[in-house]
Design an enzyme around this catalytic site. Sequence first.
Site, PDB file in Angstrom:
ATOM      1  N   SER A  69       0.822  -1.211   0.000  1.00  0.00           N
ATOM      2  CA  SER A  69       0.000   0.000   0.000  1.00  0.00           C
ATOM      3  C   SER A  69       0.855   1.260   0.000  1.00  0.00           C
ATOM      4  CB  SER A  69      -0.914   0.023   1.228  1.00  0.00           C
ATOM      5  OG  SER A  69      -1.661  -1.164   1.275  1.00  0.00           O
TER       6      SER A  69
HETATM    7  N1  SAM Z   1      -0.661  -4.602   3.894  1.00  0.00           N
HETATM    8  C1  SAM Z   1       0.040  -5.006   2.722  1.00  0.00           C
HETATM    9  C2  SAM Z   1       1.403  -4.421   2.652  1.00  0.00           C
HETATM   10  O1  SAM Z   1       1.744  -3.617   3.488  1.00  0.00           O
HETATM   11  O2  SAM Z   1       2.132  -4.816   1.750  1.00  0.00           O
HETATM   12  C3  SAM Z   1      -0.689  -4.686   1.446  1.00  0.00           C
HETATM   13  C4  SAM Z   1      -1.806  -5.558   1.231  1.00  0.00           C
HETATM   14  S1  SAM Z   1      -2.372  -5.735  -0.381  1.00  0.00           S
HETATM   15  C5  SAM Z   1      -3.004  -4.165  -0.741  1.00  0.00           C
HETATM   16  C6  SAM Z   1      -3.770  -6.747  -0.079  1.00  0.00           C
HETATM   17  C7  SAM Z   1      -3.442  -8.146   0.298  1.00  0.00           C
HETATM   18  O3  SAM Z   1      -4.622  -8.760   0.749  1.00  0.00           O
HETATM   19  C8  SAM Z   1      -2.943  -8.982  -0.847  1.00  0.00           C
HETATM   20  O4  SAM Z   1      -1.703  -9.523  -0.540  1.00  0.00           O
HETATM   21  C9  SAM Z   1      -3.984 -10.064  -0.998  1.00  0.00           C
HETATM   22  O5  SAM Z   1      -3.447 -11.313  -1.388  1.00  0.00           O
HETATM   23  C10 SAM Z   1      -4.554 -10.116   0.394  1.00  0.00           C
HETATM   24  N2  SAM Z   1      -5.868 -10.705   0.536  1.00  0.00           N
HETATM   25  C11 SAM Z   1      -6.965 -10.555  -0.264  1.00  0.00           C
HETATM   26  N3  SAM Z   1      -7.988 -11.251   0.232  1.00  0.00           N
HETATM   27  C12 SAM Z   1      -7.568 -11.840   1.375  1.00  0.00           C
HETATM   28  C13 SAM Z   1      -8.171 -12.675   2.353  1.00  0.00           C
HETATM   29  N4  SAM Z   1      -9.439 -13.078   2.268  1.00  0.00           N
HETATM   30  N5  SAM Z   1      -7.417 -13.078   3.391  1.00  0.00           N
HETATM   31  C14 SAM Z   1      -6.140 -12.713   3.503  1.00  0.00           C
HETATM   32  N6  SAM Z   1      -5.509 -11.934   2.599  1.00  0.00           N
HETATM   33  C15 SAM Z   1      -6.206 -11.494   1.567  1.00  0.00           C
END
Ligand code: SAM
Length: 676
Positions: A69
């Site tokens: 993000s």
């Molecule tokens: N917080 C992260 C960082 O600092 O890098 C960025 C997160 S990214 C915007 C969103 C993440 O949510 C992705 O890695 C995606 O695979 C994960 N994601 C999506 N749906 C999910 C779920 N149901 N459970 C866990 N992770 C999930």
Amino acid sequence: MVIFAKDSTKLAERRRSMVNKQIAARGVRSALVLEAMRKVPREKFIPDSLATRAYDDAPLPIAEGQTISQPYIVALMTEALELNGGERVLEIGTGSGYAAAVLAEIAGEVDSIERHASLAEAARRTLKQTGYDKVNVICGDGTLGRRSNAPYDGIVVAAGAPVVPERLKQQLAVGGRLVIPVGERKGHQALLRVTRVAEDEYREEHLSDVRFVPLIGEGGWTEAGDAAAARRSTTSNLSEDARLFAEAAEPFDDIDTADLAPLLERIGDARVVLIGEASHGTSEFYRMRARITQALIAQKGFNIVAAEADWPDAFRINNHVRHIHGPAADWESFARFPTWMWRNREVQSFVDWLHDHNEKLTEQQRTGFYGLDLYSLYTSIDAVIEYLESRDTEAAEIARTQYSCLAPWQPDPAAYGRAAASSRYRDCADEVAAALTELLEQRLSLLRNHGQESAREQEFYLNAVQNARLINNAEAYYRTMYSGYSDSWNLRDSHMFETLDELLTHHGPKAKAVVWEHNSHIGNAKGTDMPARGQLNVGQLCRERFGNEAYLIGFGTHTGTVAAADDWGDEMEIKTVRPSLANSWERLCHDTGIPRFVLPLRRPKSPNLSRLLRRERLERAIGVIYRPRTERASHYFNARLGEQFDEYVWFDESHAVTPLATQDIADYPDTYPFAI
Ligand code: SAM
């Protein structure tokens, strides 16, 4: 990744600058968050190839098509958790592990769930290398939370959800906060903060508009992106109330193809169908209302459409759709504020349809289009005099004298009310009442002299007499404006009901009417807190007069855009509709996860649904004015949906109407009502 000493000093400098310019400057104030953001080396959480962009003001790609993000968003979400240090926190969507490291700088315990095993593994490694060993990275579906370690003081979701997952709310400690983006799958979401204020009570706040990758899982989207299927397949995951709504709802994909047969069957033999709108500027409400109206006209013999519009302007539409060449008017129709309410592409399409539909029918069979409102005092005076002039010049002269009492106030009729309220000025009530009586009597003598009138002549007489009634009621309306809002509201709604009643009488015993007005006029006032304010409305008067032969249909939306103004008389703007508030009917509909549906309310499918519909919740009303900042106070009221409406039509996301510019209608014939 190999970073040399010189580079790392440079990067530390850029990190400090990033915190000042991108984060503090945008209003993040928490010292704990700013300090954490100064410490965590973002460059270590991204692919080597992007190291130089580590402090860009942007999200960056990581593996599995996901993103790390934007630093500001990480800070904003962390601050929204309002941590003091030492708390237990859950993060959903570990991704690179960067935000988890920021949380670990403040919280006592951090669990972070990632659905991609490869990302979870890589994040675990990076967190260890950077010294954030206490972060516990779990691979799994974060929408289910982590019950074994709940309750959490804070939960932050780093991916966009269609709705707030119920299980995450349940895993919050009382006083705990959940920060989550909710909205479209690929597009904008509203960043929400849900605070568990008591065991069974949550407060929801809208923090900002954001854009995130989708949250994929049982309480989120399906991988294929079918929100409805994702949400329907998780009905067990919905709150009990949302489940009751989801089970009763009749979903549809598209306004043009929605199957209206079940709705038409429920409407049955109703004589009056009132169809609402939750704003005066939402395209979906107008288009669905037109679609239902067309079906009522074509399949059920409805022959009156009566709208919350000015009588004289609507009468020009009536002449047009009924192929009557009425006298040319020298004023521009629907030119008074708010012009977009009737002068829009959606209404124009319906008018075109009705014009073509009527063409195949006899004069008697044709459906008319009428206005119920009373804001047209002076054009109505002109219309009465014009009618008399072509039939009885002496009567026209008398009427002109009677109405001249109101002439000084033409530029601002409200000023008449003010003057009449002061004892220094005599009001015009007697004069306008006399003009109406004379018009009614005059007809009797015309009938005596000429015998049976043609249908066309009857329609012209209807126009004159309704204008005279309107002048009568508008005169009283402007006077009561100064004695109290509820009195003038009641006068206006009584006038609209009286006009509807006259139309039904005019069209004979088989007449059937569709009424188009705002929800606040057509939903039964008795199902809302209006009676406590001394107010009644058209819906209530219809229910009292027609019983179950009146069918009341309300509309609602969660978010989107709307055409509205800041204040009366201001320019129209396309405004963003804020996501609906918790504890509103709109939020309940939104929580079903079904984007568009029709919900039958008159005969609830189960005792539980029936009980739910009799409970009070908030309901939103956007008129021609929309003030998002004071939305709770200026646009929400309390309602019992099942008592207010017989049916509710839902559009989770909706869009502003398309107002008509004059050049859009330049090619229409002179008789066309929108022409100038
Ligand atoms: N917080 C992260 C960082 O600092 O890098 C960025 C997160 S990214 C915007 C969103 C993440 O949510 C992705 O890695 C995606 O695979 C994960 N994601 C999506 N749906 C999910 C779920 N149901 N459970 C866990 N992770 C999930």
